[in-house]
Design an enzyme around this catalytic site. Structure first.
Site, mmCIF file in Angstrom:
data_model
loop_
_atom_site.group_PDB
_atom_site.id
_atom_site.type_symbol
_atom_site.label_atom_id
_atom_site.label_comp_id
_atom_site.label_asym_id
_atom_site.label_seq_id
_atom_site.Cartn_x
_atom_site.Cartn_y
_atom_site.Cartn_z
ATOM 1 N N CYS A 407 0.865 -1.266 -0.016
ATOM 2 C CA CYS A 407 0.058 0.100 -0.156
ATOM 3 C C CYS A 407 0.978 1.018 0.131
ATOM 4 C CB CYS A 407 -0.792 0.132 1.163
ATOM 5 S SG CYS A 407 -1.752 1.643 1.741
ATOM 6 N N GLU A 441 2.330 -4.528 -5.640
ATOM 7 C CA GLU A 441 1.095 -5.641 -5.905
ATOM 8 C C GLU A 441 0.008 -5.223 -6.943
ATOM 9 O OE1 GLU A 441 -2.409 -7.342 -2.943
ATOM 10 O OE2 GLU A 441 -0.700 -6.509 -2.267
#
Length: 542
Positions: A407, A441
């Site tokens: 994140c 990701e």
């Protein structure tokens, strides 16, 4: 009879009604009257708007009107009613009772019974006594807001013609690091044997939406039955992109989870936060514990990230708080810019509070309190008062896919200052220290693609500009030098039309014109500088 003429006392009912309509039209700017748009009652008041109604709404600066749909309603005096409910339940302190005044006592005129005082019942309220929560069509949900009736262009209103349309956006899988990669929140543990782990986490996330949340208050006590006001979410990990599955006929569980997520998080439960010297408008729903949810504002300590409802409590906490920097180890210092590495296992409460805070600015995430599998890298600006949080990124401790970022978030008050590129470059600098290529990701959100493509383009063109014409440039060589995975290099060079296929292999086709044009722009990005990074991979630590 003209609109300026009053009907005679003996005028017919039709003439009287026509006059009323024309007069009302003059008052609100010649509103077009039709059954499927707006209606006026005998007192020239517009009928209350309903969920699903659409129309043009004046944007905040007053210059533009955007098409919006109503997705929620509440009384205009919602916050006053909430104070009265607290007063009625005995939770309001003496100072607040005085502030509300004697007439605010809900028991005063009800014979000692609470009755319906302070509820959000809309029955009997006029249209201008109701506030409407609107979503601007084809715009991000962070722009959703509460507006009053005066913001609507009445001539454009359409009554209940469509279902509530919220812009479809990919839902990222999230973990405590909270990745959305566009600037997201938490990330999924993606290990090779991780297919099983992912299924487990996804299953767990669906249960967390439907079942009890283990939300945790800022005092660190976990309540097994704490739930957010708009649903039940648990803090911790697993970004998911359910829309990519649901629209491709994939996992029906994820499709249902996406719909549930949209419903649960459609309305912001915190309107703004006060952190440090900043007042920041929240963008999205965040599953704070129930006693902290549905608040007009929250106060957050910028050092320990504890959250509070009352300004008085916040002021007292600022005096008593012993934190002046994030916990963990300082790994980077360049001037007043400092970065701290925080282990989710060692500083669980801090990381959980960070996840809750970040979720206010990151959409489409599930959150759990499972922060232990992640490292959090906190970027701060340092002055004589301490290290003030600017943003952060999270990283999975073990990732079979070699994800180097779960994140990433730069808080709104520090955006447009170059910190986003700095955080991305820091994640790659750590990968280079680990002697392996990394990648954020996947899949990336739209904003994530823009940010990363910009960074990859800058790094690759700057590197190619330093190469000689006779140099034999290979993909692996570029990957080793930059820490960027080969597939990301290929996709970036393809977007620049600088890659060809030869004998089944990708070959870099350097276009000097493109490189020269880019270098002429002399972009001065804020990037991580290796000489200021004091960090070793975990495998090299004693």
């Amino acid at each position: 009879m003209t609109s300026a003429e009053s009907p005679s006392p003996k005028a017919s009912a039709d003439e009287q009604n026509q006059y009323n309509v024309e007069k009302a039209g003059n008052n609100v700017g010649n509103i077009q009257m039709s059954q499927d748009k707006i209606k006026l009652d005998d007192t020239n008041q517009i009928e209350p708007l309903q969920i699903g109604d659409m129309g043009l709404v004046t944007w905040r600066d007053g210059t533009d009107k955007l098409m919006a749909v109503i997705i929620e309603r509440r009384p205009a005096d919602h916050w006053e009613r909430k104070k009265k409910r607290r007063l009625a339940s005995g939770t309001t302190k003496v100072a607040e009772r005085k502030e509300l005044g004697n007439d605010a006592n809900p028991l005063k005129k009800t014979g000692g019974h609470i009755a319906n005082v302070g509820t959000d019942d809309l029955e009997g309220l006029k249209a201008d006594e109701i506030n409407y929560y609107v979503h601007y069509i084809e715009h991000d949900r962070r722009l959703d807001e509460w507006v009053n009736l005066s913001k609507f262009d009445f001539s454009s209103l359409q009554r209940g013609k469509i279902q509530t349309p919220v812009k479809e956006e990919p839902i990222s899988r999230c973990t405590p690091s909270g990745k959305k990669t566009s600037l997201s929140h938490h990330e999924t543990p993606g290990t090779a044997a991780s297919n099983t782990q992912r299924r487990t986490r996804r299953r767990r996330s669906s249960l967390d939406v439907d079942g009890n949340s283990a939300s945790k208050g800022s005092n660190g006590n976990v309540s097994s039955k704490t739930r957010s006001s708009k649903g039940q979410l648990q803090i911790g990990g697993g970004n998911w992109h359910a829309s990519t599955h649901s629209h491709s006929g994939g996992d029906p569980t994820l499709a249902a989870l996406e719909r549930e997520h949209e419903e649960v998080t459609k309305v912001k439960n915190i309107e703004r936060i006060y952190i440090g010297s900043w007042e920041v408008e929240a963008w999205y729903f965040s599953p704070y514990p129930e006693e902290y949810s549905n608040e007009e504002r929250l106060f957050v300590c910028e050092f320990c990230l504890k959250y509070m409802r009352k300004k008085k409590t916040y002021c007292r906490h600022k005096v008593e708080c012993t934190f002046r920097r994030p916990p963990g180890d300082e790994i980077y210092r360049e001037g007043n810019l400092s970065v701290f590495e925080v282990d989710g296992k060692d500083h669980r409460l801090y990381c959980q509070n960070l996840c809750l805070l970040a979720k206010l600015f990151l959409d489409h995430k599930t959150l759990y309190y499972d922060v232990e599998p992640f490292y959090f890298y906190i970027v701060t600006e340092v002055d004589e008062l301490g290290a003030h949080i600017v943003g952060y990124f999270s990283k999975e401790k073990k990732s079979a896919e070699d994800y180097n970022l779960a994140c990433i978030l730069t808080f709104p008050q520090f955006q447009k200052c170059g910190y986003g590129k700095f955080i991305i470059s820091l994640s790659y600098e750590l990968s280079k220290r680990e002697k392996k290529a990394g990648s954020p990701e996947k899949p990336l959100s739209d904003l994530g693609k823009i940010s990363y493509r910009s960074y990859w383009t800058h790094v690759l063109l700057t590197l190619l500009a330093q190469q000689k014409a006779e140099d034999n440039i290979q993909m692996k060589h570029l990957s080793d030098m930059t820490g960027i995975k080969t597939e990301d290099i290929i996709s970036t060079l393809q977007s620049l039309d600088m890659i060809n296929c030869w004998k089944g292999q990708h070959v870099v086709y350097v276009k000097r014109a493109i490189i020269n044009d880019y270098m002429k722009q002399k972009k001065n990005l804020r990037l991580c500088k290796s000489e200021f990074l004091k960090w070793k991979p975990q495998s090299h630590r004693k």
